[in-house]
Motif scaffolding. Structure first.
Motif, short mmCIF file in Angstrom:
data_model
loop_
_atom_site.label_atom_id
_atom_site.label_comp_id
_atom_site.label_asym_id
_atom_site.label_seq_id
_atom_site.Cartn_x
_atom_site.Cartn_y
_atom_site.Cartn_z
N UNK A 1 0.84 -1.21 0.00
CA UNK A 1 0.00 0.00 0.00
C UNK A 1 0.86 1.25 0.00
N UNK A 2 1.92 1.26 0.81
CA UNK A 2 2.81 2.42 0.85
C UNK A 2 3.46 2.65 -0.51
N UNK A 3 3.84 1.57 -1.17
CA UNK A 3 4.43 1.68 -2.50
C UNK A 3 3.42 2.26 -3.50
N UNK A 4 2.17 1.80 -3.41
CA UNK A 4 1.13 2.31 -4.29
C UNK A 4 0.90 3.80 -4.05
N UNK A 5 0.89 4.22 -2.80
CA UNK A 5 0.69 5.63 -2.47
C UNK A 5 1.83 6.49 -3.00
N UNK A 6 3.05 5.99 -2.91
CA UNK A 6 4.19 6.73 -3.44
C UNK A 6 4.09 6.88 -4.95
N UNK A 7 3.70 5.81 -5.63
CA UNK A 7 3.53 5.86 -7.09
C UNK A 7 2.43 6.85 -7.45
N UNK A 8 1.32 6.81 -6.72
CA UNK A 8 0.20 7.71 -7.00
C UNK A 8 0.61 9.16 -6.79
N UNK A 9 1.35 9.43 -5.72
CA UNK A 9 1.81 10.80 -5.45
C UNK A 9 2.73 11.29 -6.56
N UNK A 10 3.61 10.42 -7.02
CA UNK A 10 4.52 10.79 -8.10
C UNK A 10 3.77 11.06 -9.40
N UNK A 11 2.78 10.22 -9.71
CA UNK A 11 1.99 10.43 -10.91
C UNK A 11 1.15 11.70 -10.83
N UNK B 1 -10.83 10.96 -22.94
CA UNK B 1 -12.03 10.61 -22.17
C UNK B 1 -11.67 10.03 -20.81
N UNK B 2 -10.66 9.17 -20.78
CA UNK B 2 -10.23 8.60 -19.50
C UNK B 2 -9.66 9.67 -18.58
N UNK B 3 -8.92 10.59 -19.15
CA UNK B 3 -8.34 11.66 -18.35
C UNK B 3 -9.43 12.55 -17.76
N UNK B 4 -10.47 12.82 -18.56
CA UNK B 4 -11.56 13.65 -18.07
C UNK B 4 -12.31 12.97 -16.93
N UNK B 5 -12.38 11.67 -16.98
CA UNK B 5 -13.12 10.92 -15.96
C UNK B 5 -12.29 10.72 -14.70
N UNK B 6 -11.04 10.28 -14.84
CA UNK B 6 -10.16 10.03 -13.70
C UNK B 6 -8.72 10.03 -14.20
N UNK B 7 -8.12 11.20 -14.24
CA UNK B 7 -6.78 11.34 -14.83
C UNK B 7 -5.75 10.49 -14.11
N UNK B 8 -5.74 10.56 -12.79
CA UNK B 8 -4.74 9.80 -12.02
C UNK B 8 -4.97 8.31 -12.17
N UNK B 9 -6.23 7.88 -12.08
CA UNK B 9 -6.53 6.46 -12.22
C UNK B 9 -6.13 5.92 -13.58
N UNK B 10 -6.36 6.71 -14.62
CA UNK B 10 -6.00 6.27 -15.97
C UNK B 10 -4.50 6.11 -16.11
N UNK C 1 1.35 1.59 -14.69
CA UNK C 1 1.79 0.70 -13.60
C UNK C 1 0.88 -0.51 -13.40
N UNK C 2 -0.18 -0.64 -14.19
CA UNK C 2 -1.10 -1.75 -14.02
C UNK C 2 -1.82 -1.71 -12.69
N UNK C 3 -1.97 -0.54 -12.12
CA UNK C 3 -2.58 -0.36 -10.80
C UNK C 3 -4.00 0.16 -10.98
N UNK C 4 -4.98 -0.70 -10.77
CA UNK C 4 -6.37 -0.33 -11.00
C UNK C 4 -6.96 0.47 -9.85
N UNK C 5 -6.52 0.21 -8.63
CA UNK C 5 -7.01 0.96 -7.48
C UNK C 5 -6.01 0.88 -6.35
N UNK C 6 -6.05 1.88 -5.48
CA UNK C 6 -5.16 1.90 -4.32
C UNK C 6 -5.72 0.98 -3.24
#
Length: 230
Positions: free
Chosen positions: A76-86, A121-130, A136-141
């Motif tokens: 989870x910590x690794x995922x959060x770091x990746x999300x913050x960087x993105x 379209x993906x960026x408009x809906x959820x830029x970070x998630x896309x 990173x193949x990360x669908x959700x935190x």
């Protein structure tokens, strides 16, 4: 990108559909039975064997659960770091991130025009998630409660497996205890291995052979160690 907290029922169903619970239960069976065989080989009596079995069940369950908690927490910590960087890259260079996302979809076989449209379209809906999904193949935190649930589930599965040799130690006299534990371990490992193989769509024969080899090997080595060194 939001964290998704699954319901208790959804978490239970997902756990049952995995093979890890059976593996954790097998670990409990093997570890506790192996320790008991070592003490039995050393000539331990009923009371000491029962204490050993209970201690192994509790300590082993807590140890396995703690290790699982630490593992999932680190993920989870690794995922959060990746999300913050993105997120930082999205804020600094939105155009570049859009181009990266479009390139991802183009590499998946879409035309450049369609890839760009999908990316927009993906960026408009959820830029970070896309971005996390594409790069990173990360669908959700992983939800913040997941490490605790994973640790608890692992500890319970381990203790359920360990309870089998504990109960035999409690009810069977020491004269037949060794053989009773061996028979119960073989039957238990066979059942959990077959269930795990069915859930994970794996080879039942291979999983059964591996589980029995590890279980019987552990008990045999432990018994010999107790006989030789004590």
């Amino acid at each position: 990108m939001t964290e998704v907290a699954p319901s208790m029922w959804a978490r239970f169903v997902a756990r049952v559909r995995e093979t890890s619970w059976a593996i954790d239960a097998n670990d409990g069976i093997i570890a506790t039975a192996g320790l008991l065989q070592g003490f039995a080989g050393a000539g331990a009596g009923d009371r000491l064997l029962l204490f050993t079995a209970i201690a192994a069940m509790i300590a082993g369950g807590l140890s396995a659960g703690g290790a699982k908690w630490a593992e999932v927490a680190a993920e989870r910590e690794s995922e959060l770091e990746i999300a913050a960087r993105e997120q930082d890259e999205l804020e600094r260079d939105p155009a570049g991130e859009l181009a990266t996302l479009a390139a991802h979809w183009e590499s998946r076989g879409l035309s450049p025009e369609l890839a760009l449209e999908v990316a927009q379209q993906l960026k408009a809906r959820d830029a970070l998630g896309a971005q996390l999904d594409a790069e990173h193949g990360l669908e959700e935190i992983t939800h913040r409660s997941a490490p605790w649930w994973a640790g608890l589930e692992t500890a319970i599965a381990f203790m359920i497996g360990a309870a089998i040799p504990v109960l035999i130690t409690y009810y069977a006299p020491v004269a037949i205890e060794t053989w009773a534990i061996i028979v119960a371990v073989v039957v238990s490992l066979a059942l959990t291995s077959l269930v795990a193989a069915g859930v994970g769509r794996l080879s039942a024969l291979r999983m059964l052979i591996r589980s029995l080899a590890v279980g019987l090997g552990t008990m045999g080595v432990s018994y010999l160690a107790g006989t030789i060194f004590f």
